[in-house]
Design a protein around this motif. Sequence first.
Motif, PDB file in Angstrom:
ATOM      1  N   PRO A   1      -2.606   9.818  -3.944  1.00 50.34           N
ATOM      2  CA  PRO A   1      -1.538  10.378  -4.791  1.00 50.34           C
ATOM      3  C   PRO A   1      -1.586  11.902  -4.776  1.00 50.34           C
ATOM      4  O   PRO A   1      -2.658  12.499  -4.674  1.00 50.34           O
ATOM      5  CB  PRO A   1      -1.882   9.839  -6.186  1.00 50.34           C
ATOM      6  N   ILE A   2      -0.413  12.531  -4.846  1.00 47.16           N
ATOM      7  CA  ILE A   2      -0.363  13.986  -4.959  1.00 47.16           C
ATOM      8  C   ILE A   2      -1.032  14.378  -6.272  1.00 47.16           C
ATOM      9  O   ILE A   2      -0.753  13.788  -7.318  1.00 47.16           O
ATOM     10  CB  ILE A   2       1.091  14.483  -4.934  1.00 47.16           C
ATOM     11  N   PRO A   3      -1.936  15.363  -6.239  1.00 43.60           N
ATOM     12  CA  PRO A   3      -2.573  15.805  -7.488  1.00 43.60           C
ATOM     13  C   PRO A   3      -1.533  16.184  -8.533  1.00 43.60           C
ATOM     14  O   PRO A   3      -0.496  16.766  -8.220  1.00 43.60           O
ATOM     15  CB  PRO A   3      -3.381  17.028  -7.045  1.00 43.60           C
ATOM     16  N   GLY A   4      -1.825  15.822  -9.772  1.00 44.63           N
ATOM     17  CA  GLY A   4      -0.874  16.084 -10.848  1.00 44.63           C
ATOM     18  C   GLY A   4      -0.169  14.822 -11.249  1.00 44.63           C
ATOM     19  O   GLY A   4      -0.800  13.830 -11.631  1.00 44.63           O
ATOM     20  N   GLN A   5       1.172  14.827 -11.142  1.00 45.88           N
ATOM     21  CA  GLN A   5       1.955  13.725 -11.670  1.00 45.88           C
ATOM     22  C   GLN A   5       1.675  12.390 -10.980  1.00 45.88           C
ATOM     23  O   GLN A   5       1.654  11.337 -11.634  1.00 45.88           O
ATOM     24  CB  GLN A   5       3.458  14.033 -11.613  1.00 45.88           C
TER      25      GLN A   5
ATOM     26  N   ILE B   1       0.873  -1.174   0.000  1.00 43.50           N
ATOM     27  CA  ILE B   1       0.000   0.000   0.000  1.00 43.50           C
ATOM     28  C   ILE B   1       0.908   1.222   0.000  1.00 43.50           C
ATOM     29  O   ILE B   1       1.772   1.369   0.876  1.00 43.50           O
ATOM     30  CB  ILE B   1      -0.921   0.016   1.231  1.00 43.50           C
ATOM     31  N   THR B   2       0.721   2.122  -0.968  1.00 40.89           N
ATOM     32  CA  THR B   2       1.670   3.219  -1.143  1.00 40.89           C
ATOM     33  C   THR B   2       1.039   4.392  -1.861  1.00 40.89           C
ATOM     34  O   THR B   2      -0.067   4.284  -2.428  1.00 40.89           O
ATOM     35  CB  THR B   2       2.890   2.727  -1.955  1.00 40.89           C
ATOM     36  N   LYS B   3       1.741   5.531  -1.846  1.00 41.53           N
ATOM     37  CA  LYS B   3       1.426   6.630  -2.751  1.00 41.53           C
ATOM     38  C   LYS B   3       1.934   6.260  -4.137  1.00 41.53           C
ATOM     39  O   LYS B   3       2.506   5.193  -4.337  1.00 41.53           O
ATOM     40  CB  LYS B   3       2.107   7.928  -2.278  1.00 41.53           C
ATOM     41  N   ALA B   4       1.781   7.190  -5.082  1.00 39.27           N
ATOM     42  CA  ALA B   4       2.142   6.874  -6.469  1.00 39.27           C
ATOM     43  C   ALA B   4       3.361   7.649  -6.931  1.00 39.27           C
ATOM     44  O   ALA B   4       3.431   8.097  -8.076  1.00 39.27           O
ATOM     45  CB  ALA B   4       0.965   7.151  -7.402  1.00 39.27           C
TER      46      ALA B   4
END
Length: 399
Positions: A306-310, A283-286
């Motif tokens: 995930p951080i918006p954008g990339q 389980i992770t961010k992107a």
Amino acid sequence: MTKILILYSSLGDGHLNAAKALYEAFSQNPEVEVRIEDALDYASALYRNTIIQLYKQLSEKVPLLYRAYYEGTDTTDLETSLDDNLSVAKLERLFFNKLEQLVIEFAPDAIVSVQQIPGRLIQLVEEKNQLAIPHYVVITDVIAHSSWLNYGINAYFIPSQLTANVLIQRGADPSLFQVTGIPVKLEIIKPKTQAEVRLKHNLPLNTPVVTVFGGGLNSKRVRTMVSELLSLLSEAMIIVAAGRNETLLEVLEDLEETEQVQLRKLGLIDYVDDLIVASDLIITKAGGLITSEILARNTPMIIVDPIPGQEEQNADVITIAGAGIQLRLIEMVGPAVEYLLKDRERLAQMRQVAEKVGQPRAALNIAEYILNNIVSQTVSEVSLINVETVQNSELSIQT
């Protein structure tokens, strides 16, 4: 001795880790002197502190504003992108006098930029000092923002063909793109079995292992996930790797394992790759780097926050490929993990997809490409000198 200068900017760990992987790859050749530098170390304190705090505050505290900025500055017209980035570089150059000095004194045979700031500044350094140093850019986002594109780039190393397709649609030259994947540490090339790494770190051999990489996640949201997993799963070990998230372990302090589910809480560790291999599910961010490392080890993943954008774009690509799933509601993580651990066939399919798209040799392939180009350029220059020498000799004889 061939000299390579690798430049990154310390805005997130991803660029640093990619730069380190490239440093390791170039260092495999004893005839290469490689130097890795944070471009922000060569900026004025005012600029450095401002840009780091601005990135941190926007991406972590005001993500919707970060998305608006990210999308609003992403230009689809190539010439406009190139000119805009050049204009930004001209403003930034006022704060980066030391970077110019670094390039002149080290006199590299090639420069590799692993982030947009040095990527756009080098064109001005070369122009001012009449330098002709080959300049390569390593893009660490699957869908590249227009800020990656600059004049005078010899080649872009990109995560996937999708990255190339998007940039070509914007008018970029297809010959500039090399699909290599994002460079990950060379350790990932070495074969490891799940059993051996579990034994090494005292993990259960016959129990599902789920690892949460919480370094970039909101601590309270991680707590919600872990609490739900503890109550839902019938048999598992949950590992929470807090990394540089200083508040996470404190927030999880009162959570205890149950008779069915073991819980291990970790701070900053140096065996992330081992955990990836040991896990049935991550389980992770992107982030571009962590997801590339997970894909290279063929481990299925669940992507959250995930951080918006990339990062949103990275998550979409992984989900579409079938190597992972993306969840918007934290409350859905527990049921999703429970479902996937019971459906071993689905997990196996996700592993197979990850194996197809993962690029564990990316750093080595990039280093090999650049070094071969330097050799080819040297041979061409020697050949040209020889031709000119013969022509001058013939002219002397005729005279």
